[in-house]
Design a protein around this motif. Structure first.
Motif, mmCIF file in Angstrom:
data_model
loop_
_atom_site.group_PDB
_atom_site.id
_atom_site.type_symbol
_atom_site.label_atom_id
_atom_site.label_comp_id
_atom_site.label_asym_id
_atom_site.label_seq_id
_atom_site.Cartn_x
_atom_site.Cartn_y
_atom_site.Cartn_z
ATOM 1 N N HIS A 165 -43.335 20.238 -8.356
ATOM 2 C CA HIS A 165 -42.437 19.191 -8.861
ATOM 3 C C HIS A 165 -41.584 19.758 -9.992
ATOM 4 C CE1 HIS A 165 -45.997 18.839 -11.437
ATOM 5 N NE2 HIS A 165 -45.209 18.324 -12.365
ATOM 6 N N HIS A 203 -41.059 19.266 -13.274
ATOM 7 C CA HIS A 203 -41.341 19.334 -14.712
ATOM 8 C C HIS A 203 -41.264 20.768 -15.236
ATOM 9 C CE1 HIS A 203 -43.651 15.267 -14.987
ATOM 10 N NE2 HIS A 203 -42.378 15.137 -15.313
ATOM 11 N N ASP A 229 -43.158 22.318 -17.254
ATOM 12 C CA ASP A 229 -44.417 23.076 -17.279
ATOM 13 C C ASP A 229 -44.820 23.552 -15.879
ATOM 14 O OD1 ASP A 229 -44.881 20.361 -16.732
ATOM 15 O OD2 ASP A 229 -46.947 20.440 -17.439
ATOM 16 N N HIS A 230 -43.932 23.287 -14.886
ATOM 17 C CA HIS A 230 -44.135 23.813 -13.532
ATOM 18 C C HIS A 230 -42.945 24.632 -13.031
ATOM 19 C CE1 HIS A 230 -47.850 21.454 -12.630
ATOM 20 N NE2 HIS A 230 -47.394 20.822 -13.692
ATOM 21 N N HIS A 247 -45.973 10.765 -9.295
ATOM 22 C CA HIS A 247 -46.102 11.416 -10.598
ATOM 23 C C HIS A 247 -44.989 10.855 -11.476
ATOM 24 C CE1 HIS A 247 -47.146 14.247 -13.581
ATOM 25 N NE2 HIS A 247 -46.324 15.227 -13.272
ATOM 26 N N ASP A 273 -49.549 17.822 -9.950
ATOM 27 C CA ASP A 273 -49.822 16.692 -10.848
ATOM 28 C C ASP A 273 -49.667 15.422 -10.025
ATOM 29 O OD1 ASP A 273 -49.955 18.574 -12.805
ATOM 30 O OD2 ASP A 273 -48.177 17.907 -13.900
#
Ligand SMILES: [Zn+2]
Length: 346
Positions: A71, A73, A75-76, A140, A162
């Motif tokens: 996805h 975000h 942090d990904h 999410h 997530d």
């Protein structure tokens, strides 16, 4: 046998929020799931970004068959431009439509030319070397997330990404329970699952409940309304837009990531608001205070964000006035509490 041994190597994530990155390696093939960064906090003075140590991947780049992004975000996705530059070769990057839209903007900023972006569909299947991949839709706090079910000669891995389980999702796109059930039936040798707040008892309320509280706050506001949220939380942004339009207000967008992501999400059909109802903050002119909802970044107390600039009186077009309503429509990510209260105190 040794030749059929699957190696699962987490290069980040797991112990906190940030730099999610997992390598799966089997024989002469390797895939990477997610390429995230971590934002520094008060413990990291002078540090801009924290990347996972991905030298393991760079050293074995000839084996790398693809990078799957679950996805959009940071942090990904945030380490992806750096990883691609260090790989120096056009490795396929797989993601859903919105995820790739967000990534494409990011890679362009980093001047990465002609990346190999491959769109995947939830429910779809892709083979990368010896890895067979199935993708399942998950809910999410950003649309278009997926879980990945990986089939290999050595066993299967289910990487949930997530996720939350929302029975009334804003876009009507549910976590694919049937897909998970099929995977369970076929067998899961290793489950990789990570969800913020998983240790809290009870369940996360549906995103839809936020809409009614936004509407009641908006209905009682007399002057300007300023709402800070995550730019990537497109469903929250949708509900803010809907509440604004319902009470006859225009949505004024400010903050770089808010401007970028609302544009991408509207272009790709994930955010729905008429052209007349959405305005850039630098083109808002003299809209009366009671006809405006300012939608801005800064819900995490980021010192250079639009909300922080508004609170400090530094924003070029949005000035706080007596009677304005300020809504922070997001909980602080663990670690950001101090920064958020700093902005609130202003
Ligand atoms: Zn996430």
């Amino acid at each position: 046998s040794k030749k059929n041994r699957l190696r699962v190597i987490p290069l980040g994530g797991l112990d906190g929020i940030g730099k999610n990155m997992t390598v799966l390696e089997l024989g002469n093939d390797m895939i990477v799931i997610d390429a995230g960064l971590m934002f520094p906090d008060d413990d990291h003075p002078g540090i801009d970004l924290i990347l996972p140590d991905y030298s393991y991947i760079v050293q074995r780049k000839d084996k790398l068959r693809g990078i799957i992004i679950t996805h959009g975000h940071e942090d990904h996705t945030g380490a992806l431009p750096y990883l691609l530059k260090d790989l120096g070769a056009p490795v396929p990057v797989l993601g859903t439509k919105l995820t790739l839209g967000i990534i494409a903007g990011k890679l362009e900023e980093h001047r990465i030319k002609k990346p190999k972006l491959r769109e995947i569909k939830p429910g779809g299947h892709v083979n990368l070397g010896m890895f067979g991949l199935d993708f399942f839709a998950v809910n999410h706090s950003i649309p278009d997330g997926v879980a990945v079910y990986v089939r290999t000669p050595a066993g299967t891995v289910l990487h949930t990404g997530d996720f939350k389980l929302d029975q009334t999702p804003i876009d009507g796109r549910f976590t694919d329970f049937a897909g998970f059930a099929r995977a369970a039936k076929q067998g899961v040798t290793l489950l990789l699952s990570d969800s913020t707040g998983a240790e809290n008892p009870g369940h996360t309320p549906s995103e839809a409940v936020v809409g009614s509280s936004l509407r009641s706050i908006f209905a009682s506001a007399q002057q300007r309304i300023i709402v800070a949220s995550f730019a990537s939380h497109v469903h929250r942004v949708q509900q803010i837009c809907d509440a604004a339009v319902a009470c006859g207000r225009k949505v004024v967008v400010t903050g770089r990531s808010m401007v970028n992501i609302t544009r991408i999400a509207r272009d790709l059909g994930y955010l729905h608001i008429a052209d007349d109802d959405i305005v850039d903050a630098y083109a808002m002119g003299n809209l009366p205070a009671d006809q405006v909802v300012v939608l801005c970044t800064g819900s995490q107390g980021e010192p250079l964000s639009a909300l922080a600039r508004i609170a400090n009186g530094d924003h070029r077009t949005v000035k706080l006035e007596e009677g304005d309503t300020v809504v922070i429509s997001a909980s602080p990510v663990p670690g950001n509490e101090k920064a958020v209260s700093r902005v609130m105190n202003r």
